[in-house]
Motif scaffolding. Structure first.
Motif, mmCIF file in Angstrom:
data_model
loop_
_atom_site.group_PDB
_atom_site.id
_atom_site.type_symbol
_atom_site.label_atom_id
_atom_site.label_comp_id
_atom_site.label_asym_id
_atom_site.label_seq_id
_atom_site.Cartn_x
_atom_site.Cartn_y
_atom_site.Cartn_z
ATOM 1 N N LEU B 190 0.907 -1.403 0.077
ATOM 2 C CA LEU B 190 -0.124 0.008 -0.046
ATOM 3 C C LEU B 190 0.847 1.199 -0.187
ATOM 4 O O LEU B 190 0.688 2.025 -0.982
ATOM 5 N N PRO B 191 1.487 1.445 0.921
ATOM 6 C CA PRO B 191 2.563 2.768 1.004
ATOM 7 C C PRO B 191 3.191 2.831 -0.168
ATOM 8 O O PRO B 191 3.085 4.033 -1.020
ATOM 9 N N LEU B 192 3.619 1.831 -0.759
ATOM 10 C CA LEU B 192 4.554 1.820 -1.887
ATOM 11 C C LEU B 192 3.619 2.404 -3.187
ATOM 12 O O LEU B 192 4.202 3.353 -3.758
ATOM 13 N N ILE B 195 2.611 6.025 -2.502
ATOM 14 C CA ILE B 195 3.690 7.215 -2.733
ATOM 15 C C ILE B 195 4.177 7.277 -4.297
ATOM 16 O O ILE B 195 4.122 8.042 -4.767
ATOM 17 N N GLY B 196 4.268 5.956 -4.734
ATOM 18 C CA GLY B 196 4.524 5.942 -6.196
ATOM 19 C C GLY B 196 3.488 6.668 -6.941
ATOM 20 O O GLY B 196 3.698 7.558 -8.153
ATOM 21 N N GLY B 197 2.361 6.243 -6.810
ATOM 22 C CA GLY B 197 1.129 6.738 -7.562
ATOM 23 C C GLY B 197 1.242 8.453 -7.561
ATOM 24 O O GLY B 197 0.855 9.114 -8.400
ATOM 25 N N PHE B 198 1.492 8.733 -6.220
ATOM 26 C CA PHE B 198 1.375 10.202 -5.937
ATOM 27 C C PHE B 198 2.499 10.932 -6.996
ATOM 28 O O PHE B 198 2.118 11.800 -7.480
ATOM 29 N N PHE B 267 3.479 2.317 -15.032
ATOM 30 C CA PHE B 267 2.606 1.078 -15.158
ATOM 31 C C PHE B 267 3.195 -0.270 -15.083
ATOM 32 O O PHE B 267 2.757 -0.973 -14.467
ATOM 33 N N PRO B 268 4.026 -0.511 -15.808
ATOM 34 C CA PRO B 268 4.682 -1.640 -15.987
ATOM 35 C C PRO B 268 5.217 -2.238 -14.613
ATOM 36 O O PRO B 268 4.973 -3.378 -13.922
ATOM 37 N N ALA B 269 5.828 -1.138 -13.697
ATOM 38 C CA ALA B 269 6.199 -1.264 -12.323
ATOM 39 C C ALA B 269 5.020 -1.972 -11.277
ATOM 40 O O ALA B 269 4.861 -2.603 -10.515
ATOM 41 N N VAL B 270 3.764 -1.158 -11.688
ATOM 42 C CA VAL B 270 2.521 -1.485 -10.796
ATOM 43 C C VAL B 270 2.313 -3.000 -11.170
ATOM 44 O O VAL B 270 1.869 -3.702 -10.199
ATOM 45 N N GLU B 271 2.408 -3.379 -12.400
ATOM 46 C CA GLU B 271 2.073 -4.604 -12.657
ATOM 47 C C GLU B 271 3.047 -5.807 -11.948
ATOM 48 O O GLU B 271 2.410 -6.931 -11.457
ATOM 49 N N ASN B 308 -9.163 -5.589 -6.601
ATOM 50 C CA ASN B 308 -9.912 -4.636 -5.743
ATOM 51 C C ASN B 308 -9.120 -3.861 -4.906
ATOM 52 O O ASN B 308 -9.838 -2.850 -4.197
ATOM 53 N N PHE B 309 -7.940 -4.210 -4.523
ATOM 54 C CA PHE B 309 -7.001 -3.537 -3.756
ATOM 55 C C PHE B 309 -6.375 -2.519 -4.675
ATOM 56 O O PHE B 309 -6.194 -1.202 -4.204
ATOM 57 N N PHE B 310 -5.617 -2.919 -5.851
ATOM 58 C CA PHE B 310 -4.824 -1.836 -6.277
ATOM 59 C C PHE B 310 -5.600 -0.757 -7.184
ATOM 60 O O PHE B 310 -5.156 0.385 -7.336
ATOM 61 N N ASP B 311 -6.437 -1.384 -7.828
ATOM 62 C CA ASP B 311 -7.440 -0.107 -8.742
ATOM 63 C C ASP B 311 -7.879 1.144 -7.903
ATOM 64 O O ASP B 311 -7.612 2.188 -8.143
ATOM 65 N N PRO B 312 -8.465 0.954 -6.609
ATOM 66 C CA PRO B 312 -8.824 2.114 -5.806
ATOM 67 C C PRO B 312 -7.549 3.062 -5.637
ATOM 68 O O PRO B 312 -7.650 4.131 -5.698
ATOM 69 N N ILE B 313 -6.487 2.474 -5.156
ATOM 70 C CA ILE B 313 -5.265 3.180 -4.928
ATOM 71 C C ILE B 313 -4.991 4.208 -5.915
ATOM 72 O O ILE B 313 -4.554 5.232 -6.009
ATOM 73 N N GLN B 314 -5.080 3.450 -7.465
ATOM 74 C CA GLN B 314 -4.558 4.142 -8.338
ATOM 75 C C GLN B 314 -5.689 5.320 -8.913
ATOM 76 O O GLN B 314 -5.149 6.444 -9.032
ATOM 77 N N GLN B 315 -6.890 5.176 -8.428
ATOM 78 C CA GLN B 315 -7.939 5.966 -8.571
ATOM 79 C C GLN B 315 -7.614 7.243 -7.657
ATOM 80 O O GLN B 315 -7.702 8.323 -8.050
ATOM 81 N N LEU B 316 -7.398 6.799 -6.542
ATOM 82 C CA LEU B 316 -7.097 7.901 -5.397
ATOM 83 C C LEU B 316 -6.058 8.772 -5.894
ATOM 84 O O LEU B 316 -5.929 10.086 -5.655
ATOM 85 N N SER B 317 -5.037 8.006 -6.389
ATOM 86 C CA SER B 317 -3.714 9.017 -6.632
ATOM 87 C C SER B 317 -4.031 10.004 -7.699
ATOM 88 O O SER B 317 -3.553 11.162 -7.754
#
Lengths: 561, 603
Positions: B190-192, B195-198, B267-271, B308-317
């Motif tokens: 999560l924090p990774l 922050i990364g998304g941000f 994006f590849p890093a997230v994957e 369901n976990f990754f998507d919301p974080i991306q959206q929020l950033s």
């Protein structure tokens, strides 16, 4: 791609291992997943970079070519086009193609491949379940496509209406004085409300489409998942399917959700990109109508002798000729004034000289050479045209005056400005000659722009000078001074003057009367006054009232209510 | 129209409330105000959102149940029940999602509409001074770009925040409940990710902004080339422009390449992160399952819930940038709302009765702007004009003629002294009653997009076709109008026929004539037109000023010569007054101006 498809399979194996309490196998599969993930990273990055570079390279190339082509095409092409359309080709259309090449194509390939590979993997595991699981796939693709197909025009229409709204807002802001003057605020508000409502109605339409389709696109895959749970679950219970394979199936279908939708959308993008591409090529493939032989010689030496023989000009798309049967000879160094009613053909005639338009009949010769046979650049360097509504570029005053000769020194620019009686007001501008004018700069009054245009022409030091109503916005006294200065510039230089003022026309050695595209009379003022009833009429009707006033130093602001 | 009136009342209400909010939290309260009228729908929206999120979260735990209780226990019946629940949750999701999407869209668009109208109305109420001080482009940007940015925040932003927020909380809770140890391991990501998304979003927003800038340069340059193509061609300067365009194009590519690189990094890093977390879950969870401290179903559910976990974080950033632009836009909108309408009617303002049209400047001095900065535009003006007289204002550019005219039209109030009409101080009468008896013809014949008829009727919307045509005939415009494609119904303006400057002037005259004002303020155009139109304009003008008081900022000798009184203004003061002949005899300023002109014309 392979890496991506592999992962659910490996996950499945891992779950199997868990189910069979096989630690070792579990670890092995887990490591395999990690490796697959890394491989995927590498490939993904590479793919994105390559696609990015290639598509941007294509965009750059095509855009450059478009611009070059536009610079090559003849003026009559531009007369018939809307600027906005041409602009869209080079921006919106091109971006659509680029996006497609850079992302769209890849996504389509990726999605299609993923679907195919996953389907194959599923069939290998368990054909009946695979068939069941894959049922939603074609539906989702079709529905996604349809969604794109319906949604895009709806959204574009919203944009269109917003553009109309913006235009109306703009109009209200520009015309606020008139609105207030006539106390019509409420009426304008009503109109604006109408436009706003139109935007709302259309936006709601787009929202409805979105609200309808997006849940549908999640629902169908969910049904598929449910089917797997039901049927696959039973099979695991009955022992015909391993837990691992079941997991794999589930994971595969989860994995397919995104590619299904993407494929659907992207097929639409492909269509649009093709349409955009077609429009772009329409321009690129067009052969410029104005042709010059390769390695055409420069304009022969001379002092600007002009001969029009049987010249005729009919604009494209027009039935009536703008000029017919013009036989005109102007000796080098002499000044000819063209008079006639608005639309008679005077401007058309002078635009033949620098070959802005080509004659459709007859010929135009400058210093003995047919203008169509010489290098256009050398021809145009020897002809300078000043019109009544001169265009200035977004650049400094200096750059604008030195447009024809960028290497000119400040002194040369200043002396040209002096002749045009422009140096006075230029020096009083915020940064003098370095003041930025044009669209993104200071707005100059009509008279000021005309004087800068005259300076521009003077600096170009051409053989032939054309003044087309060049002082129409300049007031009496200033025009007087310009004329004095111009007399020197005009001495020994072939000059064409188009004007409505007798005093300006009097500068010419001879006058030619043009009516409905034909040359009807030619001679000195006195001769014509005797011989030509048309000329007499023009002179006697009186020249329109001159602008009465001196323009004072503080003319930087545009005065008025 | 009554719906519009009711709307208008609501707009005024919104404007009032927006302006009342102040101090801290103003922006937030502003947003609340905008949404307040739709509170029930907003509530429904929330309900639908919550339902949809819950339904979206259901599959993972249901899948776990399916495996643990159904498959592992060989309980077909339980499996069927769970699958039924699964399908039910899918249906709930579809319906709730539909309702939610629709409502978010509806509320968003309505709020947008309200805001646009409120702003427009506010703009209308502002004085001419405001428009002179601010560039048109900036004003319009408020109405368009800024309102849209705000809308993005209000509709998409809010929905995403709730949706993704709920989803994230939901997933966290569910996973935690299923297996707290495994959950914690998953949450390391999560924090990774956050922050990364941000960082990515911020960098990406900057890069994106740059690309927009570059494409704007290209568009601008292309537009300029196309507008000036004749000049480019005539001077043979194509190579230069091509070279410059190449340079701009290269800039654009570089800017776009930056976004490509950014995307390729992120994006590849997230994957990869997703894959690694999967590994982690499988290994740790798997071993735990083998050991019996957890079930296979749990491991399965975790894997299933990863999305369901990754998507919301991306959206929020992504939300951060939306929030930024939205708040910035709100600031600018508030700024606009805070502008006071300068010239509002005084308390107890009279409605001006039908006036005769006598004007008087009583020791008037005026300067633009407040404080002691700025020179005086007008000084010690004392002028009495009897009803029906035509006054020509003459003087150099910047002398003060238009300022004087603006005071008559009450676009500004005098700094010292007063302007009176029929003895009434302009400040003591209602603006509406004054304007309805006054006609103003600015220098540029400004026409709105619409038909010729509509434009002429602008002066008096109730005018009949007959009245319109009579006015046009009197002015001398009837001739060319009937010659147009659709006569009086021809569309003019941007999307219609391009009329010449002279023709626009004539229509503007007709417009003023139809309004039949008692006082006319007119600014003569200076561009030259052909002889025929020139004569028409001269005659039209004469017809227009007849029978009413007219203040004309004059440029044409014919106008000046025929005026009942000529007022010569220099440096903001009246230096000479009289008829044409009187002034010539006096051999003062006017005489000198006249002499210059005469020399020029005779040559």
């Amino acid at each position: 791609m392979g890496a991506t498809v592999l992962i659910p399979y490996l996950t499945g194996r891992a779950i199997n291992a868990i189910g069979s309490h096989d630690r070792h196998a579990l670890t092995m599969w887990a490591i395999a997943i990690a490796i697959a993930g890394l491989a995927r990273l590498g490939l993904s990055v590479a793919r994105r970079l390559v696609a990015g570079r290639v598509s941007l390279g294509v965009e750059l190339d095509v855009r450059n070519r478009l611009y070059e082509q536009l610079q090559r095409l003849e003026l009559s092409f531009f007369d018939r086009q809307q600027t906005g359309q041409l602009m869209s080709r080079a921006t919106v259309d091109l971006q659509s193609v680029r996006f497609f090449l850079g992302y769209g194509l890849i996504f389509i390939a990726q999605s299609a491949l993923t679907i195919v590979l996953a389907a194959v993997a599923m069939f290998v595991l368990q054909p009946e379940l695979a068939a069941l699981a894959l049922i939603p796939v074609p539906f989702v693709v079709a529905i996604a496509n349809r969604y794109g197909h319906k949604s895009r025009p709806a959204v574009q229409e919203v944009q269109q209406r917003i553009a109309e709204l913006t235009a109306e807002a703009e109009e209200n802001v520009s015309g606020v004085r008139v609105v207030k003057a006539f106390a019509q605020e409420e009426r304008q508000l009503d109109r604006f409300t109408g436009s706003v409502t139109r935007v709302f109605d259309q936006a709601l339409l787009a929202v409805r489409i979105q609200a309808l389709y997006t849940p549908l696109l999640s629902f169908l895959p969910n049904l598929g998942l449910a089917a797997i749970l039901l049927v696959g679950g039973r099979e695991v219970i009955h022992g015909t399917l391993s837990l691992g394979s079941f997991t794999a199936f589930y994971a595969y279908l989860l994995m397919l959700i995104s590619p299904m939708r993407t494929l659907g959308y992207m097929l639409g993008a492909a269509q649009r990109a093709t349409a955009s591409g077609a429009r772009i090529f329409q321009i690129l493939d067009r052969a410029p109508a104005m042709r010059t032989p390769d390695a055409a010689p420069p304009l022969p030496a001379g002092r600007g002798r002009v001969q029009l023989s049987g010249a005729g000009l009919t604009f494209e798309g027009s039935t009536r000729p703008a000029l017919s049967d013009i036989d005109l000879e102007v000796e080098a160094g002499s000044t000819l004034a063209l008079v006639g009613a608005t639309g008679a053909g005077k401007t058309a005639l002078v635009s033949l000289l620098p070959r802005l338009y080509d004659v459709t009949e007859g010929s135009v010769r400058v210093d003995g050479a047919d203008v169509r046979t010489v290098d256009p650049v050398s021809l145009r360097h020897e002809i300078a045209l000043v019109t009544d509504d001169p265009f200035l570029f977004s650049a400094t005053v200096h750059d604008n005056i030195a447009y024809a000769r960028p290497e000119a020194t400040r002194e040369e620019v200043e002396s040209a400005a002096q002749v045009a009686q422009a140096d006075g007001f230029i020096e009083r501008l915020p940064s003098g000659y370095d003041t930025l004018v044009g669209e993104r700069g200071l707005t100059l009054s009509g008279g000021q722009r005309q004087r800068i245009a005259i300076a521009r022409a003077v600096l170009a030091d051409p053989r032939i000078l054309v003044l087309d109503d060049a002082t129409s916005s300049v007031d009496a006294s200033t025009e007087n001074e310009i004329k004095q200065a111009l007399r020197d510039v005009m001495a020994g230089r072939t000059t064409f003057i188009i004007a409505h003022r007798l005093s300006t026309i009097a500068l010419a050695d001879e006058i030619a009367v043009i009516e409905e595209g034909r040359l009807v009379a030619r001679g000195t003022h006195d001769e014509l006054f005797l011989r030509s009833p048309l000329y007499r009429e023009i002179v006697e009707k009186g020249m329109p009232d001159q602008v009465f006033l001196n323009e004072n130093p503080r003319e930087v602001e545009v005065a008025g209510l | 129209m009554s719906a519009v009136r009711e709307n208008s009342r609501r707009m005024t209400e919104i404007r009032r409330r927006l302006r009342q909010t102040s101090g801290r939290g103003r922006k937030l309260r502003g947003l609340v105000e905008i949404l307040a009228p739709y509170r029930w729908r907003v509530l429904a929206m929330f309900v639908a959102l919550v339902l949809a999120t819950a339904a979206a979260l259901a599959p993972a735990p249901l899948a776990k149940l399916a495996i643990d209780n159904g498959i592992q226990k060989h309980d077909v019946h339980a499996l069927d029940v769970i699958v039924a629940l699964f399908v039910l949750s899918a249906i709930v999701y579809a319906v709730a999602s539909y309702v939610q999407t629709y409502l978010v869209g509806w509320v968003g668009q309505r709020a947008l509409q309200d805001l646009r109208l409120a702003l427009f109305e506010h703009l209308q109420s502002l004085s001419i001074g405001f428009y002179s001080r601010n560039r048109a482009g900036v004003i319009i940007s408020r109405l368009t770009n800024d309102v849209e940015a705000l809308d993005q925040l209000v509709s998409d932003g809010m929905a995403t925040l709730i949706q993704s927020g709920l989803m994230l909380i939901g997933v966290v809770v569910i996973l935690f409940v299923m297996d707290s140890r495994l959950a914690l391991l998953t949450f390391i990501a999560l924090p990774l990710l956050a922050i990364g998304g941000f960082i990515f979003r911020i960098a990406s927003a900057d890069a994106y902004r740059l690309t927009r800038e570059k494409i704007a340069w290209i568009t601008g340059y292309l537009q300029e080339t196309l507008s000036g193509i004749r000049v480019v061609r005539a001077f043979g300067q194509e190579p230069r422009h091509i070279a410059r365009f190449h340079a701009l194009n290269d800039d654009n590519r570089a800017a776009n390449m930056t976004t490509v690189n950014l995307n390729a990094a992120y994006f590849p890093a997230v994957e990869l992160l997703s894959a690694l977390v999967t590994v982690e879950i499988l290994v740790v969870g798997g071993i735990a399952a083998i050991n019996g401290s957890t079930s296979t179903g749990v491991v399965f559910a975790f894997v299933a819930a990863l999305n369901n976990f990754f998507d919301p974080i991306q959206q929020l950033s992504q939300l951060y940038t939306t929030y930024q632009s939205g708040m910035a836009a709100l600031d600018k909108i508030f700024e606009l709302m805070d502008e006071q309408p300068e010239l509002s009617d005084q308390a107890g303002a009279l409605d001006l009765p039908r006036i005769k049209g006598g004007l008087r400047f009583d020791d008037v001095s005026f300067r633009y702007g407040s404080d002691d900065d700025g020179a005086w535009a007008l000084r010690d003006i004392d002028l009495t004009i009897p009803p029906g007289q035509t006054v020509a204002l003459v003087g150099e550019t910047g002398a003060g003629k238009s300022t004087l005219a603006k005071l008559v039209a009450r676009f500004y109030d005098p700094t010292v002294g007063s302007v009176l009409v029929d003895g009434h101080d302009l400040r003591s009468v209602t603006a509406e009653s004054l304007r309805s008896q006054m006609g103003i013809v600015p220098q540029e014949g400004f026409l709105f997009s619409g038909t010729v008829r509509e434009n002429i009727a602008f002066g008096r919307p109730g005018a009949t076709d007959q009245e319109i045509e009579t006015a046009a005939e009197a002015i001398g415009a009837h001739g060319f109008i009937t010659g147009l494609e659709n006569g009086y119904d021809t569309q003019v303006g941007e999307r219609g026929v391009q009329l010449s400057a002279g023709q626009r002037q004539l229509i503007a005259f007709a417009r003023a004539l139809v309004a039949d004002p008692r006082i006319l303020v007119l600014d003569e155009a200076t561009s030259n037109v052909d002889v025929h139109t020139e004569t028409l304009i001269e005659q039209g003008l004469r017809r227009l000023v007849a029978g009413r008081t007219a203040i004309v900022i004059a440029h044409r000798l014919s106008t000046i010569r025929h005026a009942g009184r000529i007022v010569v203004i220099e440096h903001g003061r009246i230096v000479e007054q009289g008829t044409h002949d009187e002034l010539l005899d006096a051999q003062g300023h006017y005489w000198r101006l006249y002499r210059d002109w005469a020399e020029q014309a005779a040559a």
